[in-house]
Design a protein around this motif. Structure first.
Motif, short mmCIF file in Angstrom:
data_model
loop_
_atom_site.label_atom_id
_atom_site.label_comp_id
_atom_site.label_asym_id
_atom_site.label_seq_id
_atom_site.Cartn_x
_atom_site.Cartn_y
_atom_site.Cartn_z
N PRO A 76 1.51 -9.72 -10.89
CA PRO A 76 0.69 -9.23 -12.31
C PRO A 76 -0.19 -10.12 -12.70
N ALA A 77 -0.19 -11.55 -12.49
CA ALA A 77 -1.19 -12.11 -12.77
C ALA A 77 -2.63 -11.86 -12.03
N TYR A 78 -2.59 -11.13 -11.15
CA TYR A 78 -3.76 -10.69 -10.27
C TYR A 78 -3.85 -9.42 -10.03
N ASP A 79 -2.87 -8.55 -9.89
CA ASP A 79 -2.80 -7.36 -9.39
C ASP A 79 -2.12 -6.11 -10.47
N TRP A 80 -2.58 -4.84 -10.41
CA TRP A 80 -2.12 -3.87 -11.35
C TRP A 80 -0.65 -3.54 -10.96
N CYS A 81 -0.31 -3.78 -9.51
CA CYS A 81 0.98 -3.49 -9.27
C CYS A 81 1.17 -1.97 -9.38
N LEU A 82 0.34 -1.02 -8.87
CA LEU A 82 0.41 0.11 -8.84
C LEU A 82 1.10 0.67 -7.83
N GLU A 83 1.87 1.82 -7.89
CA GLU A 83 2.66 2.77 -6.80
C GLU A 83 2.30 4.04 -6.80
N THR A 84 2.43 4.69 -5.77
CA THR A 84 2.26 6.18 -5.49
C THR A 84 3.35 6.92 -6.14
N THR A 85 3.31 8.30 -6.18
CA THR A 85 4.45 8.83 -6.66
C THR A 85 5.39 9.17 -5.18
N GLY A 96 3.37 0.94 -2.34
CA GLY A 96 2.54 0.07 -3.32
C GLY A 96 1.02 0.05 -2.77
N TRP A 97 0.05 0.17 -4.04
CA TRP A 97 -1.21 0.37 -3.77
C TRP A 97 -1.92 -0.99 -4.76
#
Length: 616
Positions: A76-85, A96-97
């Protein structure tokens, strides 16, 4: 180096830039000392962070060099840590995206490749109703961004097929590009194997015809061996300009606007910083460059989007624009991993797991040499006709065209996609298109295989022109909630058919010389995976994103569910512009770093030309 909250909150600026995928635009606008520009970035500065800059002075720190990839992901220091549904057509799998969350956005965590699309990929944007968005203009602005540094040893470069056509490069731009000084030894026999399979050498990887096998430049400065990204290219050279103000750790909540009988006009931007809610005022324009995954979220939170989506979360609809968040397209991949024969004596990045080798390579890195300077270089783009027979391609096109015609009669959203699909099918029928990609990675992309001194090569099988279309929408009215990301992977079974066949093709490379004499065995998917059904299951389990999401705020006619016009102004607004990969109406068959910079450069000149007049 960035600004304090007191320099932004409550102040007035000519242009307010939201997020920093478009530091390009901010820097170009700040060239006029009479123009004031503010940039709001949700993430931290991360300046002089060796995890990003990969400074040769930081060799003693862990994971600081170009040779270490993807270390930022899920951090999380560098990445939004997004995921798909959960993906309906993939057994409810969640993927993970990764996306960069810092000054410079994803350009700070990418894999360095500098690749331009096919000319006809860009010309297709013009065909879809966007005058002036063609290859000639795109190439002009891509070259404006690029500062190519030719190889010092021309004969060495020629022997490695590092094409140096002086007409396709820019030399004076801020984004320094060069061929990597270190190329893993596995890439040369792998490239020859592709050639032996009948894939030709590319005729112009940066000149509008990248089809074939190529060696590509990277955004790594060959002098310093540091990453070149938006912050180093566009911000740092301009950081002392008094008319450019950058505030980090500033999460945008929404664009605040007033509305008359015809248009919405942005007046300020609400954002959060240090636990407080603030506003910054805008005199001329708000320019949204949060990327294809975040720009739709900000538009919807600002009352611009599909009325039914907005009303479900209690947001007043200022502009009913059903295209916001729709038409999302992504490049995806699966993979084959081969273990290499010890007697081949070919070392990949896996060998850095050996402390002795790692220490020796870190010493080499001090002088800008060795495995820690390894860059991506080999890439191959090719049409479906490489992996399917002519009859199979014809049958697939016929089936797809019939399906599209049927859907267009029953589904209004599919009807809006008809022109895109028609162009996609024409590209396939041309027989010279980059529908597929093979990208070799010098090591195991799956960490669990890295053990016992073994070396591997991962072959990524990429799908570039999917017929499936996804969407991105808000989950709530809370700006801190990540958007719902639904790529609808394999909704159209055409995409799965292609990826299954492409994975088979990649597996078969182990039966072709010289790769045949180097490979010991396949470890993934492995010999137990043989039937098409088993391969499909493996693909759904291993599917990855290439981080090239596009289309979620498409530059299309409004009646075709467009979001922005050819000047990148959001329909129904006077002064809100979007300038990132979300505006791409039909995806390109290439990695997108160069495309993102070219869009930014074009957008800067559109702003300077005063094109914000509003369009219904």
């Amino acid at each position: 180096m960035a600004a304090s909250i007191n320099e932004v909150a409550g102040k007035h600026f000519d242009y307010v830039r939201l997020q920093t995928a478009g530091l390009t635009i901010a820097a170009r606008l700040a060239e006029d000392p009479r123009t004031t520009v503010a940039v709001l970035e949700a993430g931290p500065e991360n300046l002089d962070d060796p995890m990003i800059s990969m400074s040769i002075n930081s060799y003693h720190l862990d994971h600081t060099m170009p040779g270490q990839y993807a270390r930022h992901f899920r951090n999380p220091a560098y990445d939004w840590c997004l995921e798909t549904t959960p993906q309906e057509f993939c057994g409810d799998a969640v993927y993970g995206w990764p996306r960069g969350k810092m000054l410079g956005g994803s350009s700070a965590i990418n894999f360095f490749g500098w690749i331009k699309p096919q000319a006809k990929d860009i010309d297709a944007w013009e065909r879809l109703g966007n005058p002036g968005w063609n290859w000639a203009r795109f190439q002009e602005y891509a070259k404006k961004a690029e500062g190519f540094i030719p190889p010092a040893d021309a004969e060495w470069a020629k022997s490695r097929h590092m094409i140096h056509d002086p007409h396709v490069h820019g030399y004076d731009g801020p984004v320094k590009t060069a061929y990597p000084l270190t190329i893993c030894a596995t890439e040369f026999p792998f490239r020859q194997t592709l050639l032996n399979c009948g894939i030709p050498l590319s005729r112009g990887v940066l000149g509008g015809d990248p089809i074939g096998v190529s060696m590509v430049p990277n955004t790594i400065d060959p002098i310093t061996q540091k990453r070149v990204y938006a912050t180093t290219a566009y911000y740092l050279p301009n950081k002392d300009k008094k008319n450019l103000t950058v505030l980090c750790d500033a999460l945008v909540h929404r664009i605040l606007s007033r509305k008359d009988e015809r248009f919405v006009e942005a007046t300020s931007v609400e954002f959060e910083h240090g636990g407080g809610i603030h506003k910054v005022n805008v005199r001329k324009e708000v320019i949204l460059c949060a990327g294809a995954l975040k720009s739709p979220q900000i538009l919807e939170l600002s009352g611009i989007g599909n009325k039914s989506v907005l009303e479900s979360f209690g947001i007043e609809t200022l502009v009913d624009l059903p295209g916001v968040g729709e038409n999302m397209q992504e490049h995806s991949y699966s993979m084959v991993i081969h273990e290499l024969k010890p007697e081949s004596n070919l070392k990949t990045l896996d060998s850095l797991a050996d402390p002795t080798i790692d220490a020796a390579q870190r010493e080499l890195y001090k002088s800008g040499k060795g495995m820690y300077c390894t860059g991506f270089s080999n890439v191959a783009f090719f049409p479906l006709s490489t992996i399917f027979s002519a009859q199979e391609v014809e049958d697939m096109v016929t089936e797809q065209r019939s399906k599209i015609d049927s859907d267009g009669q029953t589904d209004e959203s599919r009807k809006a996609l008809y022109e895109q699909y028609k162009i996609q099918l024409q590209k396939i029928e041309s027989g010279w298109n980059g529908d597929c990609e093979i990208l070799p990675f010098p090591g195991s992309i799956v960490p669990s295989f890295i053990r016992d001194g073994k070396n591997h090569m991962s072959t990524l099988a990429g799908l570039h022109l999917p017929f499936s279309r996804g969407n991105i929408h808000i989950r709530s009215a809370d700006p801190k909630d990540d958007p719902s990301i639904n790529p609808r992977s394999f909704e159209n079974d055409f995409d799965m058919k292609v990826l299954v066949r492409l994975l088979k093709y990649c597996r078969n490379l182990a039966n072709v010389e010289p790769w045949k004499s180097i490979v010991a065995k396949e470890v993934l998917p492995g010999p137990q995976c043989q039937s098409d059904e088993e391969i499909e299951k493996f693909i759904k389990k291993s599917l990855g994103t290439m981080f090239h999401t596009a289309g979620s705020a498409s530059m299309l006619p409004r009646e075709s569910r467009g979001v922005v016009d050819p000047a990148l102004i959001v329909y129904g607004t006077r002064n809100i512009r979007v300038a990132d990969l979300s505006i791409v109406p039909l995806h390109v068959a290439a990695h997108t770093q160069a495309t993102a910079y070219a869009v930014g450069e074009i957008a800067a000149d559109l702003v300077k030309a005063g094109t914000a007049k509003g369009r219904l």
